[in-house]
Design a protein around this motif. Sequence first.
Motif, PDB file in Angstrom:
ATOM      1  N   GLU A   8       0.835  -1.208   0.000  1.00  0.00           N
ATOM      2  CA  GLU A   8       0.000   0.000   0.000  1.00  0.00           C
ATOM      3  C   GLU A   8       0.867   1.255   0.000  1.00  0.00           C
ATOM      4  O   GLU A   8       0.515   2.259  -0.609  1.00  0.00           O
ATOM      5  CB  GLU A   8      -0.961  -0.001   1.188  1.00  0.00           C
ATOM      6  CG  GLU A   8      -2.059  -1.044   1.076  1.00  0.00           C
ATOM      7  CD  GLU A   8      -2.847  -0.928  -0.231  1.00  0.00           C
ATOM      8  OE1 GLU A   8      -3.295   0.189  -0.579  1.00  0.00           O
ATOM      9  OE2 GLU A   8      -3.010  -1.964  -0.909  1.00  0.00           O
ATOM     10  N   GLU A   9       1.989   1.201   0.682  1.00  0.00           N
ATOM     11  CA  GLU A   9       2.912   2.339   0.715  1.00  0.00           C
ATOM     12  C   GLU A   9       3.589   2.523  -0.649  1.00  0.00           C
ATOM     13  O   GLU A   9       3.795   3.642  -1.106  1.00  0.00           O
ATOM     14  CB  GLU A   9       3.950   2.117   1.818  1.00  0.00           C
ATOM     15  CG  GLU A   9       4.766   3.305   2.170  1.00  0.00           C
ATOM     16  CD  GLU A   9       3.980   4.434   2.847  1.00  0.00           C
ATOM     17  OE1 GLU A   9       4.500   5.560   2.835  1.00  0.00           O
ATOM     18  OE2 GLU A   9       2.873   4.210   3.357  1.00  0.00           O
ATOM     19  N   LYS A  11       2.396   2.068  -3.538  1.00  0.00           N
ATOM     20  CA  LYS A  11       1.480   2.696  -4.494  1.00  0.00           C
ATOM     21  C   LYS A  11       1.603   4.217  -4.510  1.00  0.00           C
ATOM     22  O   LYS A  11       1.227   4.861  -5.478  1.00  0.00           O
ATOM     23  CB  LYS A  11       0.040   2.317  -4.174  1.00  0.00           C
ATOM     24  CG  LYS A  11      -0.281   0.877  -4.435  1.00  0.00           C
ATOM     25  CD  LYS A  11      -1.724   0.592  -4.054  1.00  0.00           C
ATOM     26  CE  LYS A  11      -2.041  -0.871  -4.224  1.00  0.00           C
ATOM     27  NZ  LYS A  11      -3.424  -1.159  -3.813  1.00  0.00           N
ATOM     28  N   SER A  33       5.041  -8.245  -4.153  1.00  0.00           N
ATOM     29  CA  SER A  33       4.735  -6.826  -4.041  1.00  0.00           C
ATOM     30  C   SER A  33       5.481  -6.009  -5.095  1.00  0.00           C
ATOM     31  O   SER A  33       4.901  -5.131  -5.747  1.00  0.00           O
ATOM     32  CB  SER A  33       5.084  -6.337  -2.637  1.00  0.00           C
ATOM     33  OG  SER A  33       4.793  -4.991  -2.485  1.00  0.00           O
TER      34      SER A  33
END
Length: 158
Positions: A8-9, A11, A33
Amino acid sequence: VVAFDEPEELKKYPFLFMTGENQYKLDNPQKTSLREYILRGGFLFMDDCVVGNGGDFFYRSSYELLEEIFAKGSVKQIPLEHEVFHNVYDLGDTGLPFMQGQNHGARGVFIGDRLAVFLSSTDIHCGWCDSHGIEFGKQNYERAIQMGINIIMYAISH
């Protein structure tokens, strides 16, 4: 600094720069990832850092990692005709600037026609710090800066 185990980071960042001196390995979730980051449009610039007479350990680890997560044969030579050598500064006649280390030439991973990963073994980023040309010479400093600008401009426009 962002870790590959924080998808998520990741992105939040369309451009990542990765460097190191030594061999490294990512675990399976980190590999997944990173792969997803690239496939979703992220760009990764990987540049080996060779201190003194050290080897190209980071470059080799990076090459092996990319071949593992994108399939064997996916790391390809970036031809001098490619846009990344011409978009702002024309470096097509000289190609990848060389500061130190091993010169394996510019290599990358393409997703379709898009260059998604730029892999260098020549310490371009060290050239960025040599503004007086003491370590690598004024011309190499300028070419390193120009190559960096070309890479960034390519990444943000594709």
